[in-house]
Scaffold this active site. Structure first.
Site, PDB file in Angstrom:
ATOM      1  N   GLN A  78     -17.478  -7.700  -9.579  1.00 39.11           N
ATOM      2  CA  GLN A  78     -18.596  -7.209 -10.371  1.00 39.11           C
ATOM      3  C   GLN A  78     -18.079  -6.491 -11.612  1.00 39.11           C
ATOM      4  O   GLN A  78     -17.862  -5.284 -11.607  1.00 39.11           O
ATOM      5  CB  GLN A  78     -19.472  -6.274  -9.541  1.00 39.11           C
ATOM      6  CG  GLN A  78     -20.680  -5.824 -10.316  1.00 39.11           C
ATOM      7  CD  GLN A  78     -21.913  -5.748  -9.465  1.00 39.11           C
ATOM      8  OE1 GLN A  78     -21.872  -5.806  -8.265  1.00 39.11           O
ATOM      9  NE2 GLN A  78     -23.030  -5.596 -10.115  1.00 39.11           N
ATOM     10  N   PHE A  79     -17.899  -7.253 -12.690  1.00 41.68           N
ATOM     11  CA  PHE A  79     -17.359  -6.675 -13.922  1.00 41.68           C
ATOM     12  C   PHE A  79     -18.290  -5.630 -14.516  1.00 41.68           C
ATOM     13  O   PHE A  79     -17.857  -4.758 -15.253  1.00 41.68           O
ATOM     14  CB  PHE A  79     -17.039  -7.765 -14.950  1.00 41.68           C
ATOM     15  CG  PHE A  79     -18.216  -8.316 -15.682  1.00 41.68           C
ATOM     16  CD1 PHE A  79     -18.585  -7.794 -16.917  1.00 41.68           C
ATOM     17  CD2 PHE A  79     -18.976  -9.348 -15.138  1.00 41.68           C
ATOM     18  CE1 PHE A  79     -19.674  -8.297 -17.601  1.00 41.68           C
ATOM     19  CE2 PHE A  79     -20.058  -9.856 -15.819  1.00 41.68           C
ATOM     20  CZ  PHE A  79     -20.415  -9.329 -17.050  1.00 41.68           C
ATOM     21  N   THR A  80     -19.574  -5.669 -14.171  1.00 45.13           N
ATOM     22  CA  THR A  80     -20.520  -4.705 -14.741  1.00 45.13           C
ATOM     23  C   THR A  80     -20.262  -3.276 -14.265  1.00 45.13           C
ATOM     24  O   THR A  80     -20.767  -2.334 -14.865  1.00 45.13           O
ATOM     25  CB  THR A  80     -21.979  -5.107 -14.448  1.00 45.13           C
ATOM     26  OG1 THR A  80     -22.174  -5.178 -13.036  1.00 45.13           O
ATOM     27  CG2 THR A  80     -22.318  -6.445 -15.089  1.00 45.13           C
TER      28      THR A  80
END
Length: 150
Positions: A78-80
């Site tokens: 989850q790069f966010t």
């Protein structure tokens, strides 16, 4: 490297209505890899997460780890989690590691959880548009940043 750990009774990740990962009691881990992260960051998280004592014992005290209960783990990239929301209304993701580096560390993290003795480790698919369904138990949610760990 940032991890959001949710204690779950079950969790499922699907892509285009196909189940790609599924666990029962254990942890859903959302993992964000930042620029500059290395395998040492992953090692710090792997050293901590499986032994976090956030499952209840027979006295309803958070005294047992995921390893103690033979819990399972579902790891979703989850790069966010690396979003910078300090300016304006639109998050900036410039602190996220480049995809090839992030995927390498994500895969390393997953393999090290298995080596740490977690009985089942499932994953999503790096970079895919995933749907994650979970039943948070408690709810219990812990946020870890490798930079804060010794």
């Amino acid at each position: 490297m940032k991890a959001v750990i949710q204690r779950v009774t079950e969790a499922v990740v699907t892509i285009d209505n196909e189940t790609v990962g599924k666990i029962n009691k254990g942890f859903l881990i959302l993992l964000g890899v930042e620029k500059g992260d290395t395998s040492l960051d992953a090692d710090k998280l792997v050293k901590k997460i499986p032994v976090l004592r956030i499952f209840e014992d027979e006295n309803d005290k958070m005294n047992l780890s995921c390893l103690d209960i033979d819990g399972e783990m579902l790891v979703v990239s989850q790069f966010t989690l690396c979003a910078d929301c300090s300016h304006g209304r639109r998050p900036s993701f410039t602190d996220s590691a480049p995809p090839n580096e992030a995927n390498e560390l994500y895969e390393y993290f997953v393999s090290e959880l298995k080596r740490a003795g977690v009985k089942k480790v499932d994953t999503g698919r790096f970079g895919a548009d995933m749907k994650v369904r979970l039943l948070n138990d408690g709810p219990v949610t812990i946020i870890l940043d490798s930079k804060d760990l010794k």
